[in-house]
Design an enzyme around this catalytic site. Sequence first.
Site, mmCIF file in Angstrom:
data_model
loop_
_atom_site.group_PDB
_atom_site.id
_atom_site.type_symbol
_atom_site.label_atom_id
_atom_site.label_comp_id
_atom_site.label_asym_id
_atom_site.label_seq_id
_atom_site.Cartn_x
_atom_site.Cartn_y
_atom_site.Cartn_z
ATOM 1 N N MET A 12 0.810 -1.202 0.000
ATOM 2 C CA MET A 12 0.000 0.000 0.000
ATOM 3 C C MET A 12 0.852 1.264 0.000
ATOM 4 S SD MET A 12 -3.131 -0.363 -0.469
ATOM 5 C CE MET A 12 -3.553 1.326 -0.111
ATOM 6 N N ASP A 56 -7.430 -4.475 6.950
ATOM 7 C CA ASP A 56 -6.062 -5.001 6.898
ATOM 8 C C ASP A 56 -5.471 -5.140 8.301
ATOM 9 O OD1 ASP A 56 -3.819 -6.007 5.560
ATOM 10 O OD2 ASP A 56 -2.846 -4.050 5.522
#
Length: 813
Positions: free
Chosen positions: A86, A198
């Site tokens: 990310m 997450d």
Amino acid sequence: MSDPQAFERVDALVDAALELPPEARASWLRDACGEDGVLLEQASRLLSAIDASEGFLLTGPLPASASLPPQLGAWRPERLIGRGGMGEVWLARRCDGRFEQTVAIKSLPAYFSPADVERFLAEQRTLARLEHEGIARLIDAGIGPEQRPYMVMEYVEGTDIVGHCRERVLPLAQRLALFRQVCAAVAFAHRHGVVHRDLKPQNILVNRDGRVRLLDFGIARLLDDNAQDLTQQTRARFTPHYAAPEQLAGGTESTLTDVHALGLVLYEMLAGRGPWQALLGGSQLVLVQRMLAGPPVAPSAATVDPVVSTRQLRGDLDAIIGKALRPEPDARYASVLALDEDIARHLQHQAVAARSGALSYRLRRALRRHWLPVVATTAVILGLAVALVMVAFAHRQAEFERDIARVEAARGKAVRDYIGHMFRNASQQQAGSAPLTAKQVLDQAAARIGDEFASDPSTAAQVMLELGELHLYIDDYVGAEPLLRGWLGLERSVDDPVAAASVRFALAETVFRMGRTEEAQSLLEQAQAFWRTDPRRYVDELLTSRMLESQLLRRSGDIQRAIEVLEQAVVESLRRHGPENFRAAAMHTNLGAAYLDAGDLEAGIDRSRKALGLFERLGMGSGNDALNTLNNLAAGYYRAGDLDSAEQWFARAVALRREAFGPSAATAALLNNYARVLLQTGRLAAASDLASEAAGMAATYAGESSMLALSTRLLAAEIDLAGDPASDLASRLLQLQKDVDTHFGEEHILSARVTLTRSQHAATTGDIAAATQQLQQARQRLEALGAPAASFLNQADTIQALLERRTGTDVRR
């Protein structure tokens, strides 16, 4: 997908599809699979999972970072501190001169469209309002060069939660307390319409003060309807090791996705490893395929943690984690709050929702609540039957634990049906007959196991174990013994050495309480020998076994060694688990009893009071072990000559045990002790009633030849002797002497006590020669036994004084 050849076909198809542009893959797969719909579904799911996990399975060197500009808004990036799928994380400082502040800047990949940028900034404004002590604050957000979004977050110094547990060697209770902090933070976010998506140990840090801080809410998804466009337009991002099945399959994410991730985090916190750790370094396809294959093995079967034991995980915690990890979102906990509440119930030793279908677990509580005849009313039977029908779900949990789903499902149904029939038959017998007790219902079920499962020894063993544990729970050793032996008789068919060690230990405790110390010693040594093959894994089993080891040493007369074993165990238990837990209370109880046996009444009473106080602080003041402690405390006051305190504590223990547990071997022992106090205070009628009740109960639940049953016979004779002795008292005492010597030997303290009572009876009836001879025999045995027999030497002195008054001579020799 358990067929290796089938997976190879899927693997080859997906490898080929990955060579194509993303927009061409789906149509190519349809053509390649032809009419094989199953193959198409499996390949499509796997391809979606790989797309979703892109960027998280890098095993080679990380690519070079694109440099951030010298300044982003009010912030100056200083150095790169992390990189993942990310984006990158930079340590930065405020540079606008307003004040000093250190932050973490997360720079996201530059794949956002103008519409995505607008949505991103709107989400960040919402996330910035997540003000909670367990969530690292989002301070600022913006768009940098090349349309790369960035987030400015509170910089948190700490260790990831799994590393913190390992480095601090935290006991189980403290790990669960940390996890509950995580649950509180995630539940807060969910209440504000935000899903993290997450959650993983690396995103959960613990600071020096032991406070949890959650990171990376910046990639979270808002739950409002207006967020759907962004979710559909942007590729899902998560870490496959902690992803839920719906994420891997490209399905809908929700708060239940976070519940699944929390289950994996808790698994790793307690077991010392993640369920997919063995797959680290493997190919992307193998890893994702394993994630799609179903739930992992139970943490108790996979633990490598040196602190949290298999026994601590087995049961409640296996079930809690298993429920959180169920593949179907609707089958998990309905919310993070529900998960947190189940952890709280476990810590408070209450029934957890995750085990709502577990057979022995629910039935033990039903038997405790309904120890009166369980078929006295149809409502009671129906209530228990409902709990038992849920056993199917318990064995679905067993599938999770043993990873042999089909076999365990069939076995679970067999056990469910059998126990269900047990109660249905009991209900049908109600009309026109005396109500059945819990023991009678269990006994009838046990008697039919051989016929019902003659061709299925594994299921027969499972039923035996379930029923055996229920008998033990109600302190019915007579009922428990044949069932536990039956399990061992099928040991080769079951092929479960871990369970075999536990069964041997349970049987050792059973036969010990029935007075068979040599057999108990042998069974204990066998169980300990297995646990010592991996002492780090079974450290808590070995610790617990020290209590029975100490009791056996006391029974053999080696009281000093018994105390040393327990004192060492207490030190190790305190080091591993701290001072406020059930194990510590149980060890203090056993130490109290050992000190009483050693004649150190002050230390024995002190330890017993300490154990009782600890049980009460743990909310277990009316539990079985606390009531045993009450019995020991009262016995200590009795031996110290404080009959008023002894009566007070015995009366309290009897009232609590009658209410909570009803008839049992433990209740019989308590009644027997209470009756002895009443005898000493001259209330013979009340003492006789209690002794009679204790005798019947002891014979039923401990066995007619048990030390408890023989002790109740001795007390009945002593009460008779204190009043108007019956004509058959001498013959009853002689038969009792023979029975005790047969089962326990002439050197046993109970044999000396019977001989002493026979001497007193002979002196009372004028048979001076017999009284003198028996007194000398009893005194010799008591003196040889040392401290445990000290109080009975006082009785010997009383009889001697009586004989000397009668004869006018010294009868000591």
